[in-house]
Scaffold this motif. Sequence first.
Motif, PDB file in Angstrom:
ATOM      1  N   LYS A   4      -9.326  58.180  31.291  1.00 31.62           N
ATOM      2  CA  LYS A   4      -7.748  58.943  30.664  1.00 31.62           C
ATOM      3  C   LYS A   4      -8.143  60.254  30.343  1.00 31.62           C
ATOM      4  O   LYS A   4      -7.804  60.154  29.214  1.00 31.62           O
ATOM      5  CB  LYS A   4      -7.104  57.566  29.888  1.00 31.62           C
ATOM      6  N   CYS A  76      -1.154  49.997  31.086  1.00 31.37           N
ATOM      7  CA  CYS A  76      -1.705  51.544  31.351  1.00 31.37           C
ATOM      8  C   CYS A  76      -2.844  51.749  31.944  1.00 31.37           C
ATOM      9  O   CYS A  76      -3.757  50.683  32.419  1.00 31.37           O
ATOM     10  CB  CYS A  76      -3.008  51.263  30.033  1.00 31.37           C
ATOM     11  N   CYS A  77      -2.789  53.009  32.468  1.00 29.00           N
ATOM     12  CA  CYS A  77      -3.381  53.185  33.413  1.00 29.00           C
ATOM     13  C   CYS A  77      -4.185  53.827  33.385  1.00 29.00           C
ATOM     14  O   CYS A  77      -4.656  54.890  32.188  1.00 29.00           O
ATOM     15  CB  CYS A  77      -3.198  54.030  34.568  1.00 29.00           C
ATOM     16  N   PHE A  78      -5.759  53.531  34.218  1.00 33.70           N
ATOM     17  CA  PHE A  78      -7.222  54.480  33.627  1.00 33.70           C
ATOM     18  C   PHE A  78      -7.996  55.280  35.035  1.00 33.70           C
ATOM     19  O   PHE A  78      -7.324  54.320  35.923  1.00 33.70           O
ATOM     20  CB  PHE A  78      -8.735  53.770  33.120  1.00 33.70           C
ATOM     21  N   SER A  79      -8.728  55.671  35.663  1.00 36.29           N
ATOM     22  CA  SER A  79      -9.621  56.419  36.385  1.00 36.29           C
ATOM     23  C   SER A  79     -10.510  55.661  36.611  1.00 36.29           C
ATOM     24  O   SER A  79     -11.525  55.073  36.014  1.00 36.29           O
ATOM     25  CB  SER A  79      -9.524  57.263  36.772  1.00 36.29           C
ATOM     26  N   TYR A  90      -2.973  64.540  35.738  1.00 36.07           N
ATOM     27  CA  TYR A  90      -2.009  63.980  34.323  1.00 36.07           C
ATOM     28  C   TYR A  90      -2.793  65.215  33.027  1.00 36.07           C
ATOM     29  O   TYR A  90      -3.319  66.153  33.981  1.00 36.07           O
ATOM     30  CB  TYR A  90      -3.279  63.181  34.553  1.00 36.07           C
ATOM     31  N   CYS A 100     -10.145  63.683  27.744  1.00 33.11           N
ATOM     32  CA  CYS A 100     -10.354  62.474  28.184  1.00 33.11           C
ATOM     33  C   CYS A 100     -11.066  61.210  27.417  1.00 33.11           C
ATOM     34  O   CYS A 100     -11.997  62.242  27.037  1.00 33.11           O
ATOM     35  CB  CYS A 100     -11.646  63.152  29.597  1.00 33.11           C
ATOM     36  N   GLU A 175      -7.314  53.743  40.403  1.00 33.69           N
ATOM     37  CA  GLU A 175      -7.299  53.607  39.575  1.00 33.69           C
ATOM     38  C   GLU A 175      -7.656  52.016  39.111  1.00 33.69           C
ATOM     39  O   GLU A 175      -7.226  51.130  40.109  1.00 33.69           O
ATOM     40  CB  GLU A 175      -5.225  53.458  39.718  1.00 33.69           C
ATOM     41  N   ARG A 177      -6.313  49.306  36.751  1.00 35.81           N
ATOM     42  CA  ARG A 177      -4.362  48.727  35.286  1.00 35.81           C
ATOM     43  C   ARG A 177      -5.235  47.916  34.841  1.00 35.81           C
ATOM     44  O   ARG A 177      -5.315  46.671  34.625  1.00 35.81           O
ATOM     45  CB  ARG A 177      -3.631  47.968  36.445  1.00 35.81           C
TER      46      ARG A 177
END
Length: 178
Positions: A4, A76-79, A90, A100, A175, A177
């Motif tokens: 993130k 809440c979003c993450f890669s 971002y 990060c 992504e 989530r």
Amino acid sequence: MLFKVMKVEHLLASIDGSYLHFNRVDRYADFPGADANDGAQLQHDRPGNAGARFQKTPHFSAADYYDRARRRTYACCFSLDNSDHIWSEYANGSEHGKVCLVFHFGRLRAHLNQTLEPARATLMYGSMRCQQFFSVNYGVVSYIDWANHKANDEHLLNPVAYTYLKDLRYSAERELRV
């Protein structure tokens, strides 16, 4: 591992407030060009959803239900990757730079599940104690041709399913989530 990228000032606010930030999916505006359709029912699903009415509330359709669910859904979003893409897209415009955060998914999931377990969590509305009713879903986003995809051919979808569908042009995000 989950990644993130965020503004340093957002990280400090999260640490000071002891929280992990979730956004309403119908209000994403992280950057110019953010997905305006995020979490929305697909345009080719909408006519079928609009035609499906509830027996006891015939003025209310499945399309209305999906729109309401979208307004009540936070993510809440993450890669899945620490990629050049997430660094370039971002946390831009920060006065103090970017950072990060790296999360171990299993630990994050266990902590969130434990925190929101109904027997342990307390939901307060003013001074009134309410029954905890939140649920947490986790999933990897599927990237589809949003303009042409139809998902409700055989049956109506669980409204959470739309939260995990995004247009192909966002596929570089890779992504996950919560």
